[in-house]
Design a protein around this motif. Structure first.
Motif, PDB file in Angstrom:
ATOM      1  N   ASP A 102       6.477   1.073  10.674  1.00  0.00           N
ATOM      2  CA  ASP A 102       7.304   1.959   9.877  1.00  0.00           C
ATOM      3  C   ASP A 102       6.458   3.148   9.433  1.00  0.00           C
ATOM      4  N   GLY A 103       7.084   4.316   9.314  1.00  0.00           N
ATOM      5  CA  GLY A 103       6.338   5.506   8.955  1.00  0.00           C
ATOM      6  C   GLY A 103       5.641   5.428   7.619  1.00  0.00           C
ATOM      7  N   SER A 104       6.175   4.617   6.709  1.00  0.00           N
ATOM      8  CA  SER A 104       5.589   4.515   5.368  1.00  0.00           C
ATOM      9  C   SER A 104       4.246   3.793   5.357  1.00  0.00           C
ATOM     10  N   VAL A 105       3.945   3.038   6.426  1.00  0.00           N
ATOM     11  CA  VAL A 105       2.693   2.275   6.474  1.00  0.00           C
ATOM     12  C   VAL A 105       1.795   2.734   7.615  1.00  0.00           C
ATOM     13  N   GLN A 106       2.306   3.618   8.473  1.00  0.00           N
ATOM     14  CA  GLN A 106       1.517   4.109   9.601  1.00  0.00           C
ATOM     15  C   GLN A 106       0.193   4.665   9.132  1.00  0.00           C
ATOM     16  N   GLY A 107      -0.902   4.233   9.760  1.00  0.00           N
ATOM     17  CA  GLY A 107      -2.226   4.705   9.389  1.00  0.00           C
ATOM     18  C   GLY A 107      -2.873   3.922   8.270  1.00  0.00           C
ATOM     19  N   ARG A 108      -2.114   3.102   7.556  1.00  0.00           N
ATOM     20  CA  ARG A 108      -2.680   2.285   6.470  1.00  0.00           C
ATOM     21  C   ARG A 108      -2.670   0.800   6.818  1.00  0.00           C
ATOM     22  N   PHE A 109      -1.651   0.368   7.535  1.00  0.00           N
ATOM     23  CA  PHE A 109      -1.494  -1.047   7.895  1.00  0.00           C
ATOM     24  C   PHE A 109      -1.772  -1.227   9.387  1.00  0.00           C
TER      25      PHE A 109
ATOM     26  N   GLU B 160       4.255   1.276  -4.413  1.00  0.00           N
ATOM     27  CA  GLU B 160       5.510   1.142  -3.664  1.00  0.00           C
ATOM     28  C   GLU B 160       5.417   0.125  -2.532  1.00  0.00           C
ATOM     29  N   ASP B 161       4.232  -0.393  -2.262  1.00  0.00           N
ATOM     30  CA  ASP B 161       4.074  -1.480  -1.289  1.00  0.00           C
ATOM     31  C   ASP B 161       4.365  -2.847  -1.909  1.00  0.00           C
TER      32      ASP B 161
ATOM     33  N   VAL C 272       1.000  -4.504  -6.204  1.00  0.00           N
ATOM     34  CA  VAL C 272      -0.004  -3.446  -6.289  1.00  0.00           C
ATOM     35  C   VAL C 272       0.150  -2.773  -7.647  1.00  0.00           C
ATOM     36  N   SER C 273      -0.872  -2.874  -8.452  1.00  0.00           N
ATOM     37  CA  SER C 273      -0.826  -2.301  -9.790  1.00  0.00           C
ATOM     38  C   SER C 273      -1.339  -0.864  -9.775  1.00  0.00           C
ATOM     39  N   SER C 274      -0.755  -0.051 -10.648  1.00  0.00           N
ATOM     40  CA  SER C 274      -1.153   1.363 -10.703  1.00  0.00           C
ATOM     41  C   SER C 274      -2.248   1.588 -11.717  1.00  0.00           C
TER      42      SER C 274
END
Length: 125
Positions: A61-68, A89-90, A123-125
């Motif tokens: 998914d584009g929201s996780v591309q490059g991170r997951f 937001e994860d 995931v805490s901010s």
């Protein structure tokens, strides 16, 4: 009976990393396509990542591309989701899923035949 069991979820700060694991038993893991989905209470189950049976075809998914990064180890009947640079937001319950059309990658949950019970990620901010 095919069973999937996720592990590795937990609480992490923004920018941190987690590695989710999915153990599959009772079936022919090497013939399955695998996927990860996530769900926030009250919302639909959303696609995260998928991989074909060989592991050389992936889709994110584009929201996780490059991170997951999703991977699999057919010798151990396991799939993985390495999650880096996590954001609030994860936060969701993450589900592992398998389908019998192993040569393909699918993003629609309706294409999957087997599901795990989920592992929570916060995931805490």
């Amino acid at each position: 009976q095919v069973q999937l069991e996720e592990s590795g979820g937990g609480l992490v700060q923004t920018g941190g990393s987690l590695r989710l694991s999915c153990k599959v038993s009772g079936g022919t893991f090497s013939s399955y396509g695998m996927g990860w989905f996530r769900q926030v209470p009250g919302q639909e189950r959303d696609f995260v990542a998928a991989v074909n049976w060989r592991g050389d075809g992936q889709y994110y998914d584009g929201s996780v591309q490059g991170r997951f990064t999703m991977s699999r180890d057919n010798a151990k009947n396991m799939a993985f989701l390495q999650m880096n640079d996590l954001r609030p937001e994860d936060t969701a319950v993450y589900f592992c899923a398998a389908h019998r059309d192993g040569g393909s990658v699918h993003s629609h949950p309706g294409r999957y035949d087997y599901w795990g019970q989920g592992t929570p990620v916060t995931v805490s901010s």
